[in-house]
Design an enzyme around this catalytic site. Sequence first.
Site, PDB file in Angstrom:
ATOM      1  N   ASP A 228       2.468   1.812   3.334  1.00  0.00           N
ATOM      2  CA  ASP A 228       3.530   1.070   3.819  1.00  0.00           C
ATOM      3  C   ASP A 228       4.888   1.363   3.326  1.00  0.00           C
ATOM      4  O   ASP A 228       5.735   1.399   4.380  1.00  0.00           O
ATOM      5  CB  ASP A 228       3.317  -0.436   3.101  1.00  0.00           C
ATOM      6  CG  ASP A 228       1.735  -0.972   3.327  1.00  0.00           C
ATOM      7  OD1 ASP A 228       1.169  -0.401   4.479  1.00  0.00           O
ATOM      8  OD2 ASP A 228       1.420  -1.741   2.595  1.00  0.00           O
TER       9      ASP A 228
ATOM     10  N   HIS B 203       0.798  -1.005   0.102  1.00  0.00           N
ATOM     11  CA  HIS B 203       0.002   0.100   0.130  1.00  0.00           C
ATOM     12  C   HIS B 203       0.833   1.065  -0.077  1.00  0.00           C
ATOM     13  O   HIS B 203       2.214   1.096   0.597  1.00  0.00           O
ATOM     14  CB  HIS B 203      -0.700   0.239   1.506  1.00  0.00           C
ATOM     15  CG  HIS B 203      -1.709  -0.920   1.503  1.00  0.00           C
ATOM     16  ND1 HIS B 203      -1.162  -2.143   2.216  1.00  0.00           N
ATOM     17  CD2 HIS B 203      -3.047  -1.152   1.378  1.00  0.00           C
ATOM     18  CE1 HIS B 203      -2.300  -3.045   2.323  1.00  0.00           C
ATOM     19  NE2 HIS B 203      -3.408  -2.424   1.807  1.00  0.00           N
TER      20      HIS B 203
HETATM   21  C1  XUL Z   1      -7.565  -6.607   4.199  1.00  0.00           C
HETATM   22  C2  XUL Z   1      -6.851  -7.130   3.073  1.00  0.00           C
HETATM   23  C3  XUL Z   1      -6.010  -5.986   2.480  1.00  0.00           C
HETATM   24  C4  XUL Z   1      -5.896  -6.090   1.054  1.00  0.00           C
HETATM   25  C5  XUL Z   1      -5.225  -4.908   0.279  1.00  0.00           C
HETATM   26  O1  XUL Z   1      -8.552  -7.861   4.559  1.00  0.00           O
HETATM   27  O2  XUL Z   1      -7.037  -8.375   2.561  1.00  0.00           O
HETATM   28  O3  XUL Z   1      -4.734  -6.315   3.001  1.00  0.00           O
HETATM   29  O4  XUL Z   1      -5.305  -7.405   0.442  1.00  0.00           O
HETATM   30  O5  XUL Z   1      -5.623  -3.782   0.887  1.00  0.00           O
END
Ligand code: XUL
Length: 446
Positions: free
Chosen positions: A111, A108
């Site tokens: 992150d 993300h």
């Molecule tokens: C949350 C989840 C996230 C997504 C990316 O449950 O799976 O980490 O994969 O935002």
Amino acid sequence: MSKVFIGNREYFPGISQIKFEGNSSDNPLAFKCYDAKRMVGTKSMRDHLRFAICYWHNFCNDGSDIFGPGTQIHPWNEKSDPLAAAEDKLDAAFEFFTKLDVPFYCFHDVDLAPDGANVAQGESYLRHMVDLAKVRQQATGVQLLWGTANVFSNPRYMNGASTNPNFDVVAHAGAQVKRSLDATVALGGENYVFWGGREGYACLFNTDTRRELEHMGQFLTMARDYGRSIGFRGTFLIEPKPMEPMYHQYDVDAQTVIGFLRQYGLDNDFKLNIEANHATLSGHSFAHELQMSADAGLLGSIDANRGNAQNGWDTDQFPTDLHDTVQAMLVVLASGGLKSGGLNFDAKLRRESTSLEDMFLAHIGGMDCFARGLLAAHSILEKSSLAQNKKDRYSSFDEGPGAIFEAGGLTLTELRDHAEVIGEPELVSGRQESIENMINDHLFRA
Ligand code: XUL
Ligand code: CO
């Protein structure tokens, strides 16, 4: 590779490159089944499985939960300046990726880089970190499977991002998705993910669900158009999940998302990212969600993990259940493989697992579990009569009135007349037990 860390500091001292040692090895820091170069059919294990490591669970979380603070001490988290800490985290991450020799990683925006005090600062932090990540990708060969924006943690997103009732919040979500798309393209990311973290509601009676869903369709269309305009040729992915954090999330499951994508004309650019634990949260199996996506031609990628059969939460545990991985790989192989997708370990250590070595052990276990699943699934598809039996089960639609029905050439009255002529059909066994036994047999041959 003699040196598997990039900066001046080694973050995982005492752990060297993880190697394949085979089934007879007792070394916990070795692969027992995952042998990257081993050919399975026409592709290597590395190319079949396309493993990815996620940034957030490994390098950003420290085991904290709603009942208590973190338990895991991370040497890349010592500096108080957030940008300096992000740089250390990047070095630790690439050391980890290369020591496990995975081809991909995922992140993300927040992150990789600190969020910043305002839009422009956040963009500049992310650009700085992207420049550093690019150098590390080139030095190690590790590639970006997907990028995404965290538009669910910041308090402003408490009522959703693109579905927020306040347009100003939607604009901030737009800013974050834009900078994350820029980062993904700059790093050659193969996919871009949307997980609708808070796209849903807590209370139906203060929510205009019709309007919110239209906003989501509009937002995703704008993101698609922007991505294409800056040269993103990869796949956009939606990751279904029915609840957590919201009471209800719009992207409930694969079939709901497929219907949504078709309604908004997004099904040529978007596919699905299926997460095992989200599948079970929605009351389906992991394999079911993969199959629904594959049937629609929209199976994009996988977030590999598992839930807990007893409590049903999104516990994000590492995959260790061989039945899960065989069934998943059966669907993946039968539908032509992962293509530009991959197997991203969206999984975290238990709060009680506090050593840095545990991060390696967890991933080694997950990679071996999928490698075993791959071998068993390949063997089933090559040597068993599973596919032929499934085909034969529908043979009454291959010719005669059944084929005319499939082609849309029968009326309901003609269907009724056929029933009258043929009388009571014979009962044909589905032979479920035989299939279940056969899967177990192949598992222990793999
Ligand atoms: C949350 C989840 C996230 C997504 C990316 O449950 O799976 O980490 O994969 O935002
Ligand atoms: Co996920």
